[in-house]
Design a protein around this motif. Sequence first.
Motif, PDB file in Angstrom:
ATOM      1  N   TRP A   1      32.057   5.710  39.869  1.00  0.00           N
ATOM      2  CA  TRP A   1      33.181   6.520  40.320  1.00  0.00           C
ATOM      3  C   TRP A   1      34.476   5.842  39.915  1.00  0.00           C
ATOM      4  CZ3 TRP A   1      32.636  11.156  42.890  1.00  0.00           C
ATOM      5  CH2 TRP A   1      31.369  11.445  43.398  1.00  0.00           C
ATOM      6  N   ALA A   2      35.504   6.649  39.627  1.00  0.00           N
ATOM      7  CA  ALA A   2      36.817   6.072  39.325  1.00  0.00           C
ATOM      8  C   ALA A   2      37.902   6.953  39.917  1.00  0.00           C
ATOM      9  CB  ALA A   2      37.016   5.951  37.819  1.00  0.00           C
ATOM     10  N   ARG A   3      38.959   6.302  40.381  1.00  0.00           N
ATOM     11  CA  ARG A   3      40.133   7.017  40.872  1.00  0.00           C
ATOM     12  C   ARG A   3      41.370   6.419  40.223  1.00  0.00           C
ATOM     13  NH1 ARG A   3      42.262   9.801  45.780  1.00  0.00           N
ATOM     14  NH2 ARG A   3      44.498   9.497  45.564  1.00  0.00           N
ATOM     15  N   ALA A   4      42.211   7.277  39.663  1.00  0.00           N
ATOM     16  CA  ALA A   4      43.481   6.839  39.076  1.00  0.00           C
ATOM     17  C   ALA A   4      44.618   7.326  39.953  1.00  0.00           C
ATOM     18  CB  ALA A   4      43.643   7.405  37.666  1.00  0.00           C
ATOM     19  N   ASP A   5      45.562   6.441  40.266  1.00  0.00           N
ATOM     20  CA  ASP A   5      46.770   6.820  40.999  1.00  0.00           C
ATOM     21  C   ASP A   5      47.983   6.563  40.131  1.00  0.00           C
ATOM     22  OD1 ASP A   5      46.259   7.683  43.919  1.00  0.00           O
ATOM     23  OD2 ASP A   5      44.842   6.050  43.557  1.00  0.00           O
ATOM     24  N   LEU A   6      48.939   7.485  40.222  1.00  0.00           N
ATOM     25  CA  LEU A   6      50.110   7.435  39.355  1.00  0.00           C
ATOM     26  C   LEU A   6      51.075   6.327  39.752  1.00  0.00           C
ATOM     27  CD1 LEU A   6      51.524   8.983  37.037  1.00  0.00           C
ATOM     28  CD2 LEU A   6      52.786  10.236  38.788  1.00  0.00           C
ATOM     29  N   ASP A   7      51.491   5.528  38.775  1.00  0.00           N
ATOM     30  CA  ASP A   7      52.584   4.579  39.000  1.00  0.00           C
ATOM     31  C   ASP A   7      53.909   5.169  38.519  1.00  0.00           C
ATOM     32  OD1 ASP A   7      51.236   2.333  40.191  1.00  0.00           O
ATOM     33  OD2 ASP A   7      50.271   2.038  38.266  1.00  0.00           O
ATOM     34  N   LYS A   8      53.878   5.803  37.356  1.00  0.00           N
ATOM     35  CA  LYS A   8      55.084   6.505  36.874  1.00  0.00           C
ATOM     36  C   LYS A   8      54.732   7.546  35.812  1.00  0.00           C
ATOM     37  CE  LYS A   8      59.418   6.451  34.535  1.00  0.00           C
ATOM     38  NZ  LYS A   8      60.072   5.904  33.323  1.00  0.00           N
TER      39      LYS A   8
ATOM     40  N   ALA B   1      31.960  17.202  23.253  1.00  0.00           N
ATOM     41  CA  ALA B   1      30.851  17.997  23.792  1.00  0.00           C
ATOM     42  C   ALA B   1      29.930  17.189  24.697  1.00  0.00           C
ATOM     43  CB  ALA B   1      30.058  18.613  22.635  1.00  0.00           C
ATOM     44  N   ASP B   2      29.631  15.958  24.304  1.00  0.00           N
ATOM     45  CA  ASP B   2      28.637  15.209  25.085  1.00  0.00           C
ATOM     46  C   ASP B   2      29.281  14.144  25.973  1.00  0.00           C
ATOM     47  OD1 ASP B   2      29.520  13.708  23.017  1.00  0.00           O
ATOM     48  OD2 ASP B   2      27.558  12.891  22.480  1.00  0.00           O
ATOM     49  N   THR B   3      30.491  14.426  26.479  1.00  0.00           N
ATOM     50  CA  THR B   3      31.133  13.482  27.404  1.00  0.00           C
ATOM     51  C   THR B   3      30.208  13.218  28.600  1.00  0.00           C
ATOM     52  OG1 THR B   3      32.984  13.110  28.884  1.00  0.00           O
ATOM     53  CG2 THR B   3      32.364  15.389  28.558  1.00  0.00           C
ATOM     54  N   PRO B   4      30.057  11.963  28.969  1.00  0.00           N
ATOM     55  CA  PRO B   4      29.236  11.680  30.152  1.00  0.00           C
ATOM     56  C   PRO B   4      30.020  11.805  31.452  1.00  0.00           C
ATOM     57  CG  PRO B   4      29.941   9.628  29.129  1.00  0.00           C
ATOM     58  CD  PRO B   4      30.484  10.743  28.273  1.00  0.00           C
ATOM     59  N   HIS B   5      31.348  12.053  31.331  1.00  0.00           N
ATOM     60  CA  HIS B   5      32.213  11.998  32.513  1.00  0.00           C
ATOM     61  C   HIS B   5      32.446  13.378  33.104  1.00  0.00           C
ATOM     62  CE1 HIS B   5      33.523   8.711  29.697  1.00  0.00           C
ATOM     63  NE2 HIS B   5      33.119   8.024  30.732  1.00  0.00           N
ATOM     64  N   LEU B   6      32.671  13.416  34.401  1.00  0.00           N
ATOM     65  CA  LEU B   6      32.972  14.649  35.104  1.00  0.00           C
ATOM     66  C   LEU B   6      34.207  14.404  35.964  1.00  0.00           C
ATOM     67  CD1 LEU B   6      31.241  17.279  35.092  1.00  0.00           C
ATOM     68  CD2 LEU B   6      30.400  16.570  37.348  1.00  0.00           C
ATOM     69  N   CYS B   7      35.202  15.262  35.810  1.00  0.00           N
ATOM     70  CA  CYS B   7      36.361  15.202  36.711  1.00  0.00           C
ATOM     71  C   CYS B   7      35.948  15.808  38.050  1.00  0.00           C
ATOM     72  CB  CYS B   7      37.539  15.982  36.092  1.00  0.00           C
ATOM     73  SG  CYS B   7      39.006  16.050  37.165  1.00  0.00           S
ATOM     74  N   THR B   8      36.256  15.125  39.156  1.00  0.00           N
ATOM     75  CA  THR B   8      35.879  15.654  40.479  1.00  0.00           C
ATOM     76  C   THR B   8      37.097  15.985  41.338  1.00  0.00           C
ATOM     77  OG1 THR B   8      35.754  13.450  41.481  1.00  0.00           O
ATOM     78  CG2 THR B   8      33.729  14.320  40.478  1.00  0.00           C
TER      79      THR B   8
ATOM     80  N   PRO C   1      48.862  16.183  40.947  1.00  0.00           N
ATOM     81  CA  PRO C   1      49.999  15.713  40.134  1.00  0.00           C
ATOM     82  C   PRO C   1      50.157  14.201  40.134  1.00  0.00           C
ATOM     83  CG  PRO C   1      50.764  16.828  42.133  1.00  0.00           C
ATOM     84  CD  PRO C   1      49.285  16.986  42.105  1.00  0.00           C
ATOM     85  N   ARG C   2      49.491  13.505  41.084  1.00  0.00           N
ATOM     86  CA  ARG C   2      49.663  12.054  41.173  1.00  0.00           C
ATOM     87  C   ARG C   2      48.345  11.298  41.263  1.00  0.00           C
ATOM     88  NH1 ARG C   2      54.828  10.364  42.236  1.00  0.00           N
ATOM     89  NH2 ARG C   2      53.980   8.407  43.019  1.00  0.00           N
ATOM     90  N   HIS C   3      47.206  11.973  41.050  1.00  0.00           N
ATOM     91  CA  HIS C   3      45.921  11.255  41.074  1.00  0.00           C
ATOM     92  C   HIS C   3      44.872  12.051  40.325  1.00  0.00           C
ATOM     93  CE1 HIS C   3      44.728  14.207  44.041  1.00  0.00           C
ATOM     94  NE2 HIS C   3      43.493  13.747  43.946  1.00  0.00           N
ATOM     95  N   ALA C   4      43.759  11.374  40.000  1.00  0.00           N
ATOM     96  CA  ALA C   4      42.604  12.054  39.409  1.00  0.00           C
ATOM     97  C   ALA C   4      41.376  11.240  39.759  1.00  0.00           C
ATOM     98  CB  ALA C   4      42.752  12.177  37.892  1.00  0.00           C
ATOM     99  N   MET C   5      40.221  11.906  39.820  1.00  0.00           N
ATOM    100  CA  MET C   5      38.969  11.197  40.053  1.00  0.00           C
ATOM    101  C   MET C   5      37.932  11.629  39.030  1.00  0.00           C
ATOM    102  SD  MET C   5      38.499  10.839  44.170  1.00  0.00           S
ATOM    103  CE  MET C   5      36.946   9.951  43.909  1.00  0.00           C
ATOM    104  N   ALA C   6      37.009  10.692  38.724  1.00  0.00           N
ATOM    105  CA  ALA C   6      35.962  10.970  37.760  1.00  0.00           C
ATOM    106  C   ALA C   6      34.671  10.314  38.216  1.00  0.00           C
ATOM    107  CB  ALA C   6      36.348  10.425  36.384  1.00  0.00           C
ATOM    108  N   THR C   7      33.551  10.869  37.757  1.00  0.00           N
ATOM    109  CA  THR C   7      32.266  10.251  38.027  1.00  0.00           C
ATOM    110  C   THR C   7      31.374  10.349  36.794  1.00  0.00           C
ATOM    111  OG1 THR C   7      30.449  10.054  39.612  1.00  0.00           O
ATOM    112  CG2 THR C   7      31.071  12.278  38.950  1.00  0.00           C
ATOM    113  N   GLN C   8      30.295   9.566  36.800  1.00  0.00           N
ATOM    114  CA  GLN C   8      29.391   9.512  35.657  1.00  0.00           C
ATOM    115  C   GLN C   8      28.048   8.997  36.169  1.00  0.00           C
ATOM    116  OE1 GLN C   8      30.694   6.464  32.898  1.00  0.00           O
ATOM    117  NE2 GLN C   8      29.090   6.956  31.440  1.00  0.00           N
ATOM    118  N   VAL C   9      26.975   9.647  35.737  1.00  0.00           N
ATOM    119  CA  VAL C   9      25.644   9.132  36.054  1.00  0.00           C
ATOM    120  C   VAL C   9      25.398   7.902  35.191  1.00  0.00           C
ATOM    121  CG1 VAL C   9      23.162   9.629  35.955  1.00  0.00           C
ATOM    122  CG2 VAL C   9      24.781  11.394  36.731  1.00  0.00           C
ATOM    123  N   ILE C  10      24.980   6.810  35.824  1.00  0.00           N
ATOM    124  CA  ILE C  10      24.746   5.568  35.074  1.00  0.00           C
ATOM    125  C   ILE C  10      23.433   5.677  34.301  1.00  0.00           C
ATOM    126  CG2 ILE C  10      24.277   3.100  35.311  1.00  0.00           C
ATOM    127  CD1 ILE C  10      26.134   3.146  37.801  1.00  0.00           C
TER     128      ILE C  10
END
Lengths: 158, 158, 158, 158
Positions: D117-124, D39-46, D50-59
């Motif tokens: 900010w964070a970005r994940a890219d798929l390796d496999k 419920a209280d996740t600080p993260h937001l998916c932006t 299928p091969r990437h994801a991004m997230a952000t969070q207020v510090i």
Amino acid sequence: MVRSPTGFDRRRRDRKHAVVSDFSLTPDIVNEAVRHHWADTPHLCTDIGPRHAMATQVINQENLRPGGFVPGPTMFSMADVVLWYLSFGTVNRIEPMALTSDLSIRFLRPAQGQKLWARADLDKAGRLMVVGTVKIWVDDAPDRLVATAQGTYVMPQR
Amino acid sequence: MVRSPTGFDRRRRDRKHAVVSDFSLTPDIVNEAVRHHWADTPHLCTDIGPRHAMATQVINQENLRPGGFVPGPTMFSMADVVLWYLSFGTVNRIEPMALTSDLSIRFLRPAQGQKLWARADLDKAGRLMVVGTVKIWVDDAPDRLVATAQGTYVMPQR
Amino acid sequence: MVRSPTGFDRRRRDRKHAVVSDFSLTPDIVNEAVRHHWADTPHLCTDIGPRHAMATQVINQENLRPGGFVPGPTMFSMADVVLWYLSFGTVNRIEPMALTSDLSIRFLRPAQGQKLWARADLDKAGRLMVVGTVKIWVDDAPDRLVATAQGTYVMPQR
Amino acid sequence: MVRSPTGFDRRRRDRKHAVVSDFSLTPDIVNEAVRHHWADTPHLCTDIGPRHAMATQVINQENLRPGGFVPGPTMFSMADVVLWYLSFGTVNRIEPMALTSDLSIRFLRPAQGQKLWARADLDKAGRLMVVGTVKIWVDDAPDRLVATAQGTYVMPQR
């Protein structure tokens, strides 16, 4: 992925321009220097810049693991060497005494084929350390990675 | 590090006893089987049990890095192979198709000497995976580590 | 694991004795100092020496992942903090500006229980860097690890 | 980076097209589902694909380390969560029981600012495992990484 609108970007662009125009390392310079220190290196640098490097190696078909796969240490060695080239690229000179500090590697698929390829991209170049991310694949399949790695090189202090 | 006072400990001791008395792998069995798959392996298993393994290797003095140091990939290869032996130990049989899934290694000191030594200790043996921690040193200095590593082997599914 | 027979061992023993008799940090000193910088730290140092540290934490039963498991970041945080304590131990003083340089963690089992425990053992203490190995478990099961980790702290230069 | 000239590429393009047109996850779907479990996740998916994801969070400016820096575990948590989103992307559905198997993170610079900010890219993406590479930065400086990571998620088996 917001960028600040004005001065910040211009300053960065200027600096990047300077770096690119001054960059003088070439794959030939890297290969000749490496062969000087390591006569029978199986690796060949195929591309180098201030923020990336590429390497290739003919797969020795007589040195495979059960199942016909490229041994893990061969792929580790490839990741290690392409980060070494990258450390040269970040300072625009050969630094044979740049040393691996740590390296983590994940093996993704059995690797079979004729040639191993690796590309290292810069995460950070500091005065002391160079950190990069490495992708490894076989033959003409850069989107079918066989390994992915990250590592740190320590640069010699003068 | 509190331990439960009674039954828990006894049950564990019984299980350990059973494992130890059934354990039949020896360094000779490991070395003979490995040489069958990998004729010119430079590594020798010197100890093996259900929760640890040890390996050694004569350092090739003609294959050193600038400065006279053991190359990083040689130490990676050592870490990889001692975890392979450990994976055999956890199932009490040779499993040549056990494959490295990932390995992270930290280089701690330049390595110079005659023999490289490695010890792997088990962190967890599951049905699918074996995770272990590896220490690497040179000659008679087991307290002066030259590298420390952790890695995961995937066990073949039958 | 051959040890040199004579002088080497004696010298080491003498040095160890010296270190032990001079060592003045205690868990209380660590806990008070850490609380000064990080008022609501959930972690408690329970043991500290020049080559190891231990920490514990009450598991917050209202902050669990689907399935009732301790979240991975909670275990990472534990690994990070026990290496911080270890970095204090290696220099026998509180060094709040010791900073994590890198950390790799492997999750071994779902973690459920009342208290999380961690132990860090020193791999190498250098002038610049402290490298250690961390084991994490729950309640009274130090042989059933829930996570294993290795990490590097950078020490502030004076 | 040679590509095979003909059929290989066409087949790949067809498959990619199919994947893209079928992809139905959105950041809103991810955020709603994650809030349901946490419920209280600080993260937001932006962003998600299928091969990437991004997230952000207020510090959180009241939870900083000595020196005013974002704590390492906050960055680890960000890397962990954006790989979780990525694991959803690879199967085009929410998989709350996808679990982190291992994660290695390198901290590159002290992190100070308003948003992480964070970005994940798929390796496999395999049936069992998803491996990805994560970059983390602050505010409007995606080229000044504060951390780089790689990790593996284990997907639940049905």
